[in-house]
Every structure is written in structure tokens, then in C-alpha cells.
Write a protein that holds these residues in place. Structure first.
Motif, short mmCIF file in Angstrom:
data_model
loop_
_atom_site.label_atom_id
_atom_site.label_comp_id
_atom_site.label_asym_id
_atom_site.label_seq_id
_atom_site.Cartn_x
_atom_site.Cartn_y
_atom_site.Cartn_z
N SER A 167 0.79 -1.23 0.00
CA SER A 167 0.00 0.00 0.00
C SER A 167 0.82 1.28 0.00
CB SER A 167 -0.94 0.02 1.21
OG SER A 167 -2.11 -0.69 0.95
N ILE A 168 2.13 1.18 0.24
CA ILE A 168 2.92 2.42 0.31
C ILE A 168 3.50 2.77 -1.05
CG2 ILE A 168 3.39 2.33 2.77
CD1 ILE A 168 6.03 0.99 2.22
N ILE A 169 2.61 2.74 -2.05
CA ILE A 169 2.97 3.13 -3.42
C ILE A 169 1.88 4.04 -3.95
CG2 ILE A 169 4.33 1.06 -3.95
CD1 ILE A 169 1.83 -0.05 -5.36
N ALA A 170 2.24 4.90 -4.87
CA ALA A 170 1.28 5.87 -5.40
C ALA A 170 0.28 5.24 -6.35
CB ALA A 170 2.03 7.00 -6.12
N GLU A 171 0.58 4.05 -6.89
CA GLU A 171 -0.26 3.45 -7.91
C GLU A 171 -1.30 2.50 -7.33
OE1 GLU A 171 3.12 3.51 -8.04
OE2 GLU A 171 3.18 5.21 -9.43
N LYS A 172 -1.47 2.49 -6.02
CA LYS A 172 -2.38 1.56 -5.38
C LYS A 172 -3.83 1.97 -5.60
CE LYS A 172 -3.92 -1.51 -2.34
NZ LYS A 172 -3.89 -2.94 -2.56
N PHE A 173 -4.63 1.08 -6.23
CA PHE A 173 -6.06 1.33 -6.41
C PHE A 173 -6.84 0.57 -5.35
CE2 PHE A 173 -4.54 2.54 -10.59
CZ PHE A 173 -5.34 3.63 -10.90
N GLN A 229 -1.66 6.99 -0.04
CA GLN A 229 -1.16 6.94 -1.41
C GLN A 229 -1.15 8.32 -2.07
OE1 GLN A 229 -3.42 4.92 -0.08
NE2 GLN A 229 -2.36 2.94 -0.07
N THR A 230 -2.16 9.12 -1.77
CA THR A 230 -2.23 10.48 -2.33
C THR A 230 -1.06 11.33 -1.84
OG1 THR A 230 -4.65 10.34 -2.34
CG2 THR A 230 -3.68 12.53 -2.59
N ILE A 231 -0.83 11.30 -0.53
CA ILE A 231 0.27 12.08 0.04
C ILE A 231 1.62 11.54 -0.45
CG2 ILE A 231 1.41 12.76 2.20
CD1 ILE A 231 -1.37 12.57 3.53
N HIS A 232 1.73 10.24 -0.53
CA HIS A 232 2.97 9.62 -1.02
C HIS A 232 3.29 10.11 -2.44
CE1 HIS A 232 6.12 6.56 -1.31
NE2 HIS A 232 5.63 6.22 -2.49
N ALA A 233 2.25 10.20 -3.28
CA ALA A 233 2.46 10.68 -4.65
C ALA A 233 2.95 12.13 -4.66
CB ALA A 233 1.16 10.56 -5.44
N MET A 234 2.35 12.97 -3.82
CA MET A 234 2.77 14.38 -3.76
C MET A 234 4.21 14.50 -3.27
SD MET A 234 -0.68 16.44 -2.50
CE MET A 234 -0.91 15.58 -0.95
N ARG A 235 4.55 13.73 -2.25
CA ARG A 235 5.90 13.82 -1.68
C ARG A 235 6.95 13.14 -2.57
NH1 ARG A 235 6.93 14.96 3.50
NH2 ARG A 235 8.29 13.14 3.79
N SER A 236 6.48 12.34 -3.52
CA SER A 236 7.40 11.69 -4.46
C SER A 236 7.69 12.55 -5.68
CB SER A 236 6.82 10.34 -4.90
OG SER A 236 6.68 9.47 -3.80
N GLY A 237 7.11 13.74 -5.71
CA GLY A 237 7.38 14.67 -6.81
C GLY A 237 6.33 14.70 -7.89
N HIS A 238 5.25 13.94 -7.75
CA HIS A 238 4.19 13.98 -8.75
C HIS A 238 3.38 15.27 -8.62
CE1 HIS A 238 4.70 9.84 -10.16
NE2 HIS A 238 4.82 9.47 -8.90
N GLU A 239 2.92 15.77 -9.74
CA GLU A 239 1.99 16.89 -9.74
C GLU A 239 0.60 16.29 -9.51
OE1 GLU A 239 0.54 20.56 -12.69
OE2 GLU A 239 1.46 18.76 -13.53
N VAL A 240 0.04 16.53 -8.33
CA VAL A 240 -1.28 15.99 -7.99
C VAL A 240 -2.27 17.14 -7.94
CG1 VAL A 240 -2.63 14.64 -6.35
CG2 VAL A 240 -0.19 14.16 -6.65
N ILE A 241 -3.30 17.05 -8.76
CA ILE A 241 -4.29 18.12 -8.86
C ILE A 241 -5.60 17.64 -8.24
CG2 ILE A 241 -5.65 19.53 -10.47
CD1 ILE A 241 -3.27 19.45 -12.38
#
Length: 512
Positions: free
Chosen positions: A88-94, A221-233
Motif C-alpha cells: 500500500s505504500i505506493i502511489a499506484e495503489k487502487f 497513497q495520495t500524500i505519497h504521490a505528492m511527496r514523491s514529486g508527482h503533480e497531484v491536482i
């Protein structure tokens, strides 16, 4: 009563905040942190809510797992709260099904339905309860009424006849709120969900007074994506008005979401406007020449219910994509490398986003309540947030999608505006039981020529499982916000000419 902050709400909020705090933390051992959180939320030696402090912590542990997107554990086997967390500690987790879960040892095993005499019985001379019972289930024992549960058919006639209101009917709250009759009991009397019937509306989870029903989350997962450098809108549903407290304006919500790490914030009312345009075209092209009526498509739980129980009407539900998906596609057209996080009131949107045809559009789905947990984790005082910008692209029609009747109103108004002399007949239903009744009327041919609007939640999206505010108050605030918009009709949106390009962006169907 929805909108009342209580102990169940408090625990939910603390779990969401703990997950968010864990995701925002640097150099952390996630397994160790997950094992510690139940002890931080349930402190001390004495139980506060249940018989045992250990039971309370175990329930918090399961809520924590589900909030991380993990499954409920099998308690016949040894295991830790953090088991499987690596997945679960990945940004791609659905979201994995089932989305809505019952923590069995948190369930109170409430009776499914029971008519019972309370101690308010006065042993009156008329014995009206006895006289009206069609099954002779009520008798007088030691001067007071008594009901034979083996004979009782739960008709409630005795309850209506009692002049002292001393007879009551109690029903399991989760089952009473389920419009799909999807909740039954196991051998121990604990609630179980029939997932063949369940449409993930989430009404059971907000009506369980023991907090035993929980849906999975993507906060981490949402926060992980933001902190990993993804542009999350962030794409914010129209029901957001009033959800984050008094005096928290749209401007403050936008600024606060950016403090959480979102790169930008877009209102889903834009997608609602595009959905309105598509459904108006669908209706004019198909009703009544090609089909007797048309149903709206924006509520996924209603749409799934209609297709499950009335498969003959499958093609009569508009093929328009939902506002969430249309907004996400518009965002990705402008920002192809961005990730989209839908923030709204709805549990069913989580599964909608998990469909294979939607996954490339919507990466994360969070409820208002989950986002409030994120605000708590970051210590953001919403009323004090300094605001700089507001939403200005959605129309009044799109913003009113959040309340029951708003979708049909938007489509009807647009059709009649652009086709003088045309009158669109509308039938709207809120709550899945009422939606089923509406479709039975359609089956009988009583709604030919009509536009049907179905909303799974009583009151519309403002009553979704992830909302925070009292339903009537939220509905009034949404309508006020919509009425203040200078843009009134969906075709006044600056994106109106993009509707077909966005809808057919990938030439993919709306569903699997």
C-alpha cells in the motif's frame, strides 16, 4: 443524525489524521508506526467505549488497515496490524474489492427487525395492541403486554394502536439504511454484506452507531504521490460547500488544499456542465423515438443498482461520463503527466475510479472526511487560512448537481432553453429504495417520455457517506452558492465546446 460529531466520528477522524501524519513524516518505519497508532488513539488502561481496551485498540487497528487500503485481517490466524503494508505504500495503489467492509468483532449483532414492548406499558384496560394483532402474537402477562416473537410478523399494528407509544420497532441501522437489502446476519448474528447486491453507496457505514462498517482509503497513497514529486491536482465535487466548517469559503478551501501539497485545485462543476450538455443531447436524440425514457448517469451507485435490478433498462441510462471523469480528462488534457485526486462526498466514486476504463483518468479518490483528517494532521486551521483565489469556471447548473433534483433540473433547463416550445418531464428519486420504486413505475410504462434522475443518497450528494455537515444545511448552502453564480446554464461554460473531445478522448466506454 448525520452531521453530529460523536465518538465514532472522532475515532474515524483520528485514524485519518494518523494515516496522513504517517504519510507526511520523513524517515519513518511504517510497520512500527502502524503498530503504535492504536495505542496513541486509545490511551491508558481503561476502556472508554467498549468492554475492553484491547478490543478498542484492535478495532482501531482494523480501521487503520482499511484506511491504508489493506484488507480486514483473518482473526483466526496470528498477524500484525501492519501485515501487507508494503503493497500500500505506493502511489499506484487502487482500491481492491470489497470496498465496504464489516469489522465483525466491532459489530453489536443488532436484531435485524423486532417489535417489542418497553417498560412504558401501562397495562391499560383497552388492550388495543392485543385486539389489532392479526397473528394473535400479543397477550397480557402479569398486567402488561408481551409479544411472542415466533408469531410476530413485524407489521407494527400494535405499535400504532398503543396510546402510550410503549411498543417500538427496532431494526439494525445498517440494514435499514441499505436500499439494496444487501445486509444480513451470520451464525452469530453479526452483520454481513452480500456483495452481489451491494453497490458501495456507503449508507450503511455512516448509519452504524458502533462504527463497525468501514470503507477503504487512499490518504496515504495520495500524500505519497505528492511527496514523491508527482503533480497531484485536486478535483473538488460541488458538494464541498459548507463541509469544512462555518466561514470556510471556497477560497479558503483552495488555499488549504494547496497547503496539503496539491499543485492545483479544480471544481468538478466544470465536468457537471459537460455532463449536462451530453445528457441533454442524448435525451433529445433518443427520447421517445429510440427509447421510452432516459436516466441520468452521474451517480454510480444508482447506475449500478439500475443495471443490476433492471437489466432491460441498461441502454436507457445515459452514456455520458460522470462529472468526476469528465473533469479528470479535462485536467489530463492540459496536464498529461499529472495525477488527479477527486475529493468528494461519495464512497461509490472510489470503485468507479477503479474501473479499468477510468483508472487512467482518476488516480485517487478521497472523501471530505478523509481530507479533514489531512487538515488535522497538518494543523491547518481552516477559518484562519489566507485565501487568494476562488472558483470561477463552473456554472450554477453544474454546482447544483450536489443536491437531489439538481442534475435533472440542469438538463431540463438546457433543453428547454435551446429548444423553445419543448417541455421535458422529469421524475427524480433519492435513496435507492425510492429509485427502485421509480424504475418500477418506468417498467409499468408510467414514465414514458421522462428524464429520470436517480440519487443513491437521500438528499443527493450532500448526503454521501464521506460528508461532514448536516444534510439540510449543506443542501441550502449548495443552492445559495449556485444561485450566486453569474453563469447560469451549462452551455455558458468556457469548456462547453470541448465536451465531445473530452468524452471521446480515448474512445473508451464509460464502464468495463
Amino acid at each position: 443524525m448525520r452531521g453530529v460529531y460523536n465518538s465514532v466520528t472522532d475515532i474515524r477522524r483520528k485514524v485519518f489524521a494518523a494515516i496522513a501524519d504517517m504519510a507526511y513524516s520523513d524517515d519513518i518505519d511504517y510497520k512500527e508506526r502502524m503498530e503504535a497508532i492504536p495505542y496513541e488513539i486509545i490511551k491508558g488502561k481503561q476502556a472508554k467505549y467498549r468492554d475492553s481496551v484491547f478490543l478498542e485498540r484492535a478495532i482501531v487497528g482494523e480501521r487503520l488497515r482499511l484506511g491504508m487500503g489493506l484488507p480486514v485481517r483473518d482473526f483466526t490466524q496470528a498477524g500484525a496490524v501492519s501485515d501487507g503494508v508494503e503493497a500500500s505504500i505506493i502511489a499506484e495503489k487502487f482500491y481492491d474489492q470489497p470496498l465496504v467492509n464489516i469489522i465483525s468483532f466491532a459489530c453489536n449483532a443488532c436484531p435485524e427487525k423486532k417489535v417489542m414492548v418497553t417498560n412504558a406499558c401501562q397495562g391499560c384496560l383497552s388492550h388495543q395492541c392485543v385486539e389489532v394483532c392479526p397473528k394473535k402474537a400479543v397477550s397480557i402477562v402479569d398486567g402488561h403486554s408481551e409479544i411472542d416473537q415466533d408469531l410476530c410478523i413485524k407489521c407494527g399494528k400494535c405499535m400504532e394502536a398503543c396510546p402510550y407509544h410503549a411498543i417500538v420497532k427496532i431494526e439494525r441501522p445498517c440494514a435499514a439504511s441499505c436500499g439494496m437489502n444487501a445486509i444480513g446476519s451470520d451464525d452469530e448474528g453479526k452483520a454481513v454484506i452480500n456483495y452481489d447486491k451491494c453497490v458501495s453507496c456507503g449508507q450503511c457505514l455512516v448509519n452504524c452507531p458502533f462504527g463497525a462498517i468501514v470503507d477503504k482509503g487512499q490518504i496515504f497513497q495520495t500524500i505519497h504521490a505528492m511527496r514523491s514529486g508527482h503533480e497531484v491536482i485536486a478535483a473538488v465535487a460541488p458538494a464541498f460547500i459548507g463541509q469544512f466548517g462555518n466561514g470556510v469559503t471556497p477560497e479558503k478551501v483552495i488555499a488549504a488544499l494547496k497547503e496539503l501539497g496539491f499543485a492545483d485545485v479544480v471544481e468538478v462543476a466544470i465536468g457537471a456542465d459537460l455532463c449536462t450538455i451530453e445528457e441533454a443531447e442524448d435525451f433529445m436524440n433518443k427520447v421517445p423515438e429510440k427509447q421510452p425514457f432516459m436516466a441520468t448517469s452521474c451517480c454510480p451507485a444508482w447506475s449500478v443498482m439500475a443495471k443490476k435490478e433492471f437489466p432491460q433498462f441498461k441502454d436507457y441510462i445515459s452514456m455520458a461520463l460522470t462529472p468526476m471523469v469528465l473533469t479528470a480528462r479535462l485536467i489530463k488534457k492540459k496536464h498529461p503527466d499529472a495525477k488527479v485526486c477527486f475529493i468528494g462526498p461519495c464512497a461509490a466514486k472510489k470503485l468507479e475510479a477503479s474501473r479499468r476504463s477510468i483508472r487512467s483518468d482518476v488516480d485517487f479518490v478521497l472523501t471530505f472526511e478523509e481530507v479533514m483528517g489531512m487538515f488535522h494532521a497538518k494543523n491547518i486551521d481552516l477559518p484562519q487560512v489566507v485565501a487568494e483565489e476562488t472558483f470561477h469556471t463552473g456554472t450554477s447548473a453544474g454546482r447544483e448537481f450536489a443536491v437531489s433534483g439538481g442534475v435533472a433540473k440542469a438538463v431540463k433547463t438546457l433543453i428547454e432553453k435551446n429548444n423553445p416550445g419543448t417541455t421535458v418531464k422529469v421524475q427524480a428519486a433519492e435513496g435507492l429504495k425510492n429509485c427502485r420504486t421509480m424504475l418500477m413505475m418506468a417498467k409499468a410504462g408510467r414514465l414514458n417520455g421522462y428524464l429520470l434522475e436517480g440519487m443513491a443518497c437521500p438528499g443527493g450528494c450532500v448526503a454521501g457517506a464521506g460528508t461532514l455537515a448536516p444534510i439540510s444545511k449543506a443542501a441550502a448552502q449548495v443552492k445559495k452558492y449556485a444561485n450566486e453564480d453569474e453563469l447560469k446554464h451549462a452551455d455558458e461554460s468556457k469548456y462547453s465546446d470541448m465536451v465531445h473531445d473530452i468524452s471521446h478522448m480515448y474512445d473508451a466506454p464509460a464502464e468495463d
